[in-house]
Design a protein around this motif. Structure first.
Motif, PDB file in Angstrom:
ATOM      1  N   SER A   1      29.409  49.061  47.429  1.00 27.53           N
ATOM      2  CA  SER A   1      29.497  49.647  49.010  1.00 27.53           C
ATOM      3  C   SER A   1      30.928  49.322  49.514  1.00 27.53           C
ATOM      4  O   SER A   1      31.646  50.383  49.940  1.00 27.53           O
ATOM      5  N   LEU A   2      31.398  48.203  49.298  1.00 32.27           N
ATOM      6  CA  LEU A   2      32.659  47.814  49.622  1.00 32.27           C
ATOM      7  C   LEU A   2      33.767  48.592  48.893  1.00 32.27           C
ATOM      8  O   LEU A   2      34.714  48.876  49.608  1.00 32.27           O
ATOM      9  N   ALA A   3      33.638  48.482  47.736  1.00 32.20           N
ATOM     10  CA  ALA A   3      34.610  49.254  46.942  1.00 32.20           C
ATOM     11  C   ALA A   3      34.784  50.734  47.325  1.00 32.20           C
ATOM     12  O   ALA A   3      35.919  51.231  47.428  1.00 32.20           O
ATOM     13  N   GLU A   4      33.737  51.305  47.461  1.00 33.49           N
ATOM     14  CA  GLU A   4      33.512  52.735  47.857  1.00 33.49           C
ATOM     15  C   GLU A   4      34.219  52.905  49.193  1.00 33.49           C
ATOM     16  O   GLU A   4      34.988  54.015  49.502  1.00 33.49           O
TER      17      GLU A   4
ATOM     18  N   ALA B   1      33.530  44.548  31.221  1.00 31.66           N
ATOM     19  CA  ALA B   1      33.823  43.331  32.217  1.00 31.66           C
ATOM     20  C   ALA B   1      32.884  42.316  32.214  1.00 31.66           C
ATOM     21  O   ALA B   1      33.274  40.939  32.889  1.00 31.66           O
ATOM     22  N   LEU B   2      31.695  42.744  31.668  1.00 34.82           N
ATOM     23  CA  LEU B   2      30.646  41.670  32.347  1.00 34.82           C
ATOM     24  C   LEU B   2      30.190  40.593  31.327  1.00 34.82           C
ATOM     25  O   LEU B   2      29.586  39.673  31.278  1.00 34.82           O
TER      26      LEU B   2
ATOM     27  N   VAL C   1      47.384  34.907  50.063  1.00 32.36           N
ATOM     28  CA  VAL C   1      46.594  33.861  49.329  1.00 32.36           C
ATOM     29  C   VAL C   1      45.610  34.551  48.522  1.00 32.36           C
ATOM     30  O   VAL C   1      44.915  33.951  47.769  1.00 32.36           O
ATOM     31  N   GLY C   2      45.850  36.002  48.286  1.00 37.77           N
ATOM     32  CA  GLY C   2      44.963  36.686  47.432  1.00 37.77           C
ATOM     33  C   GLY C   2      43.616  37.350  48.020  1.00 37.77           C
ATOM     34  O   GLY C   2      43.189  36.956  49.236  1.00 37.77           O
ATOM     35  N   MET C   3      42.952  38.234  47.399  1.00 37.14           N
ATOM     36  CA  MET C   3      41.831  38.788  47.908  1.00 37.14           C
ATOM     37  C   MET C   3      40.521  38.478  47.127  1.00 37.14           C
ATOM     38  O   MET C   3      40.899  38.151  45.884  1.00 37.14           O
ATOM     39  N   ASN C   4      39.491  38.199  47.765  1.00 35.32           N
ATOM     40  CA  ASN C   4      38.358  37.948  47.062  1.00 35.32           C
ATOM     41  C   ASN C   4      37.144  38.868  47.311  1.00 35.32           C
ATOM     42  O   ASN C   4      37.228  39.455  48.632  1.00 35.32           O
ATOM     43  N   ILE C   5      36.127  39.208  46.595  1.00 33.69           N
ATOM     44  CA  ILE C   5      35.095  39.823  46.863  1.00 33.69           C
ATOM     45  C   ILE C   5      33.847  39.101  46.452  1.00 33.69           C
ATOM     46  O   ILE C   5      33.841  38.336  45.508  1.00 33.69           O
ATOM     47  N   ALA C   6      32.743  38.982  47.449  1.00 35.26           N
ATOM     48  CA  ALA C   6      31.764  38.020  47.194  1.00 35.26           C
ATOM     49  C   ALA C   6      30.369  38.628  47.189  1.00 35.26           C
ATOM     50  O   ALA C   6      30.154  39.588  48.282  1.00 35.26           O
TER      51      ALA C   6
ATOM     52  N   LEU D   1      32.175  44.335  38.489  1.00 33.53           N
ATOM     53  CA  LEU D   1      32.224  45.674  38.453  1.00 33.53           C
ATOM     54  C   LEU D   1      33.059  46.127  39.602  1.00 33.53           C
ATOM     55  O   LEU D   1      33.889  47.031  39.694  1.00 33.53           O
ATOM     56  N   ALA D   2      32.784  45.748  40.998  1.00 33.79           N
ATOM     57  CA  ALA D   2      33.534  45.947  41.930  1.00 33.79           C
ATOM     58  C   ALA D   2      34.836  45.541  41.996  1.00 33.79           C
ATOM     59  O   ALA D   2      35.938  46.497  42.213  1.00 33.79           O
ATOM     60  N   ALA D   3      35.157  44.388  41.386  1.00 37.31           N
ATOM     61  CA  ALA D   3      36.508  43.984  41.222  1.00 37.31           C
ATOM     62  C   ALA D   3      37.338  44.848  40.160  1.00 37.31           C
ATOM     63  O   ALA D   3      38.511  45.212  40.433  1.00 37.31           O
ATOM     64  N   SER D   4      36.591  45.238  39.272  1.00 35.30           N
ATOM     65  CA  SER D   4      37.256  46.222  38.180  1.00 35.30           C
ATOM     66  C   SER D   4      37.761  47.449  39.031  1.00 35.30           C
ATOM     67  O   SER D   4      38.721  48.162  38.789  1.00 35.30           O
ATOM     68  N   ARG D   5      36.879  47.801  39.859  1.00 37.05           N
ATOM     69  CA  ARG D   5      37.301  49.362  40.730  1.00 37.05           C
ATOM     70  C   ARG D   5      38.321  49.070  41.689  1.00 37.05           C
ATOM     71  O   ARG D   5      38.895  49.913  41.707  1.00 37.05           O
TER      72      ARG D   5
END
Length: 463
Positions: free
Chosen positions: A444-447, A282-283, A317-322, A299-303
């Protein structure tokens, strides 16, 4: 969605029916070994380097010395001319460094091209005969597993560690060496399976003998980690290849032996017929590969896409991770997904790749949060469902409600001194209800979300 090489066995069948006789790595044509490869999904400034080395390394692994090279540069519409010329100059520089002549090529901008693709063909004369493996031959790894994986995730890795070409050229002088094969897609396990498939032999590997780069991430099957820069070497038993490599300054490890006729790679008693895919694929994107923050977001988005039940909490509006760089001051210091994660009838969908400056809202939140605590570098936005808020509290997070005012209520709350792990606000004119969770990293957020969803699932089962 499948990416990567097609099945070698299937390709061999198709080409044999067409009357084409293949060799592994490079084919001989009128006395010249020839190889062709694309370079795509790496930062633009490295395209020329990899375009040359992918094909030149194939020629060298087939015991040839690169002599001639061609470059085909396919560019997206509007791609800047100066950047295109920079890729060409980089490719030409690598040609000169290794004594190959750049003899032609093609360049153009085309609809349908999302990223630049630099495809190369390299040819050279064979300097020694490649011999097929036989039962009992020793199998070595020249280099280590996972260096490419370390680079993909942003570790400090030098370019010369990311090519097997210098190693292959030095190994041309090794007595008793039968064949080389570069470790590319599928990692070490994929390379061993290609040897097994092509030569119709089994390979027996001892996992404990395989060296892993300490900088590599511990994700999935180590033998499938991206490991370009390493080589598989097959040599006669008693060839003393390790002594030769020691004199040449090359890392070399005995990892197993060639078994009898058949197909498959046996690792500590477990037989593999395919290489488990690495989530690090994915990278491979120009804005992600080799960039720590963007890689962590990818990697977190894939998880997150695999988390069952998460779609219930994705905003309209959708989710995002930063994830922000240390000491971030502007939006361009914060990596996020360009098009967010959205809900569809088929589940969650990732729209776009991570890029710096892709989320103004979460960037403002993180820049403000990191001013007060540099460890708070990652954030994700969700829909503030009461059940999700309750689950976060049960996990020990401090959850507070922010006043829905201004363009970014969470950033304003943090600036006003409100300390929490998660902030939410209800709807207001021009604002959709939102929940923002802050942590030290995207992983950490994904977990955390996985644990929260697990709590909600257990609660539903009890009910």
């Amino acid at each position: 969605m499948e990416v990567g090489k097609l099945s070698l066995a299937a390709v061999l069948r198709e080409l044999e029916e067409a009357g084409v006789r293949l060799e592994l790595d490079a084919n001989e044509v009128d006395g010249l070994l020839a190889a062709v490869n694309p370079a795509v999904g790496v930062p633009d400034e490295l395209l020329g380097f990899f375009a040359f080395h992918y094909s030149a390394s194939n020629v060298a692994a087939a015991f040839g010395r690169p002599e001639f090279a061609l470059l085909d540069l396919v560019l997206p519409p509007g791609y800047p001319e100066d950047k295109a010329f920079s890729i060409i100059r980089s490719f030409a520089s690598e040609c000169r460094k290794y004594g190959a002549r750049l003899v032609g090529g093609h360049t153009g901008r085309y609809e349908g091209a999302e990223y630049p693709i630099a495809s190369s063909a390299v040819m050279g004369r064979r300097v020694r005969v490649r011999r097929p493996p036989a039962e009992g031959d020793a199998v070595y790894l020249v280099g280590v597993v996972g260096t490419e994986a370390a680079w993909l995730t942003g570790a400090g890795v030098g370019l010369e560690e990311l090519t097997p070409l210098p190693k292959a050229l030095r190994l041309h002088g090794a007595e008793g060496l039968k064949l080389l094969h570069d470790v590319s897609e599928g990692g070490l396990l994929g390379a061993l399976l290609e040897i097994s498939t092509f030569y119709r032999c089994t390979i027996i590997v001892e996992r404990g003998g395989v060296p892993v780069d300490p900088r590599a991430p511990r994700l999935g099957e180590p033998l499938s980690l991206p490991s370009y820069g390493a080589l598989v070497a097959v040599a006669e038993e008693g060839s003393r290849l390790e002594d030769f490599c020691s004199r040449e300054g090359l890392d070399c490890s005995w990892i197993g032996r060639v078994g009898g006729p058949g197909a498959g790679v046996e690792v500590d008693g477990v037989v593999f017929t395919t290489a488990p895919p690495s989530e690090l694929v994915a990278l491979y994107a120009p804005t992600v590969a080799g960039r720590e923050e963007a890689a962590a977001v990818a990697l977190a988005a894939s998880r997150l896409l695999r988390l069952r039940g998460l779609e219930r909490f994705v905003p309209e509006v959708g989710m995002n991770i930063a994830y922000t760089k240390p000491g971030a001051r502007v939006e361009e210091d914060v990596a996020a997904i360009e098009g967010r994660i959205i809900r569809t009838v088929r589940g969650l969908k990732l729209c776009g790749k991570p890029a710096y400056g892709a989320s103004r809202h979460l960037a403002r939140v993180l820049i403000e949060a990191a001013r007060r605590d540099p460890r708070r570098r990652a954030a994700v936005n969700l829909r503030p469902s009461p059940e999700l808020l309750d689950a976060l509290r049960r996990l020990g997070l401090k959850v507070v409600e922010a006043e829905a005012r201004g363009a970014c209520p969470v950033a304003e709350a943090i600036a006003a001194g409100v300390e929490a792990d998660a902030y939410f606000y209800e709807a207001a004119p021009g604002l959709e209800p939102s929940l923002v969770i802050i942590a030290d990293s995207p992983a950490s957020l994904a977990e955390l979300l996985e644990r929260a969803l697990s709590l909600l699932s257990r609660k539903a089962d009890i009910a």
